[in-house]
Design a protein around this motif. Structure first.
Motif, short mmCIF file in Angstrom:
data_model
loop_
_atom_site.label_atom_id
_atom_site.label_comp_id
_atom_site.label_asym_id
_atom_site.label_seq_id
_atom_site.Cartn_x
_atom_site.Cartn_y
_atom_site.Cartn_z
N UNK A 61 45.48 21.35 -78.56
CA UNK A 61 46.59 20.77 -79.31
C UNK A 61 46.61 19.25 -79.11
N UNK A 62 47.13 18.54 -80.10
CA UNK A 62 47.57 17.16 -79.91
C UNK A 62 48.97 17.22 -79.31
N UNK A 63 49.21 16.43 -78.28
CA UNK A 63 50.49 16.52 -77.57
C UNK A 63 51.15 15.14 -77.51
N UNK A 64 52.44 15.11 -77.87
CA UNK A 64 53.31 13.97 -77.59
C UNK A 64 54.28 14.42 -76.50
N UNK A 65 54.35 13.66 -75.42
CA UNK A 65 55.16 14.05 -74.27
C UNK A 65 56.16 12.95 -73.96
N UNK A 66 57.40 13.32 -73.68
CA UNK A 66 58.43 12.34 -73.35
C UNK A 66 58.78 12.42 -71.87
N UNK A 67 59.12 11.26 -71.32
CA UNK A 67 59.57 11.15 -69.93
C UNK A 67 60.67 10.10 -69.87
N UNK A 68 61.51 10.19 -68.85
CA UNK A 68 62.52 9.15 -68.63
C UNK A 68 61.89 7.93 -67.97
N UNK A 69 61.01 8.18 -67.02
CA UNK A 69 60.33 7.11 -66.29
C UNK A 69 58.84 7.39 -66.28
N UNK A 70 58.01 6.35 -66.11
CA UNK A 70 56.56 6.57 -66.09
C UNK A 70 56.17 7.62 -65.06
N UNK A 71 55.20 8.47 -65.43
CA UNK A 71 54.72 9.54 -64.56
C UNK A 71 53.21 9.41 -64.40
N UNK A 72 52.77 9.13 -63.17
CA UNK A 72 51.34 9.02 -62.92
C UNK A 72 50.63 10.35 -63.18
N UNK A 73 51.30 11.45 -62.85
CA UNK A 73 50.69 12.76 -63.06
C UNK A 73 50.47 13.03 -64.54
N UNK A 74 51.42 12.64 -65.37
CA UNK A 74 51.26 12.83 -66.81
C UNK A 74 50.19 11.89 -67.35
N UNK A 75 50.21 10.64 -66.93
CA UNK A 75 49.21 9.68 -67.39
C UNK A 75 47.80 10.13 -67.05
N UNK A 115 52.29 9.39 -74.89
CA UNK A 115 53.40 9.43 -73.95
C UNK A 115 54.50 8.48 -74.40
N UNK A 116 55.70 9.00 -74.50
CA UNK A 116 56.88 8.21 -74.88
C UNK A 116 57.79 8.11 -73.66
N UNK A 117 57.97 6.89 -73.15
CA UNK A 117 58.75 6.65 -71.93
C UNK A 117 60.16 6.18 -72.28
N UNK A 118 61.10 6.44 -71.37
CA UNK A 118 62.47 5.98 -71.55
C UNK A 118 63.31 6.92 -72.39
N UNK A 119 62.90 8.19 -72.48
CA UNK A 119 63.61 9.15 -73.31
C UNK A 119 64.43 10.09 -72.44
#
Length: 229
Positions: A28-42, A52-56
């Motif tokens: 799949x193509x994935x768009x993922x949101x986080x409130x703060x940057x995540x090294x594990x996600x990156x 990755x969309x940050x600040x959500x």
């Protein structure tokens, strides 16, 4: 054949992170949101197409509106999965819980996922799915122990609001799944939980891939079994 596209809301760690990893592994193509940057996600960026969309924060309507505007030119999603949730002071009986804490739990676990779904349901491709992370603790008929009362109530409220949301959009070309991930070893589930993240995520993704194209509102667990309301 075009790749399927998923939006995972709340993906910095735990089940959200595990779902991103599994969807990428499934192509799949994935768009993922986080409130703060995540090294594990990156670190998953090399595993497949990941945005990755940050600040959500799902409790922040302006942030959700920014996300919608920022994704306006992107193709529609085959699946939107709202994972984010809290279990603040879950062990405190509801009658002893500070009102502001109880209100915040209800807002994050019940109201904000529905508001997010309302904001994004028009961004679903035909035969897509909205998925809301719930828990069998939100089942009224299965509540025999009574623990985690505020958390239970917030998930029961989410389930009720989701049924109402599905009814209000009964003619829509998408389905809605309330998903119980099992008892998983995460910060929320604790170390005594019976499942690891990979097992739960693998099961949920398999269930959701099989559910693509089906409409209506269902309450399922990570094995595909129906959970009692």
């Amino acid at each position: 054949m075009s790749r399927r596209r998923a939006l995972i809301v709340g993906a910095s760690r735990g089940l959200g992170l595990g779902l991103v990893e599994r969807f990428l592994a499934r192509g799949w193509d994935v768009t993922a949101t986080v409130r703060r940057p995540s090294a594990a996600l990156a670190a998953l960026a090399g595993a497949g197409p990941l945005r990755i969309e940050t600040g959500i924060d799902i409790d922040d309507d302006a942030a959700v509106a920014r996300l919608r505007a920022g994704l306006a030119e992107a193709p529609d999603f085959d699946l939107v999965f709202v994972v984010a949730g809290v279990a603040t002071q879950a062990g405190t009986p509801a009658g002893l819980l500070p009102r502001e804490v109880a209100g915040a739990v209800f807002q994050t676990n019940a109201l904000s996922p529905i508001r997010f779904a309302e904001s994004f349901h028009r961004r679903l491709a035909p035969d897509g799915l909205i998925v809301l992370m719930t828990s069998k603790l939100g089942s009224v008929s299965l509540n025999r122990g009574g623990g985690w009362s505020s958390y239970r109530a917030s998930k029961a409220a989410l389930n009720t609001l989701a049924r109402s949301f599905a009814g209000q959009h009964s003619g829509a070309a998408w389905g809605l799944v309330l998903m119980h991930p099992g008892w998983v070893r995460t910060d929320l589930g604790g170390r005594r939980a019976t499942l690891d993240v990979e097992t739960s995520a693998r099961g949920m993704v398999a269930v959701l891939e099989a559910r693509q194209g089906q409409r209506g509102c269902v309450f399922l667990d990570y094995t595909g079994a129906t959970v009692l309301w």
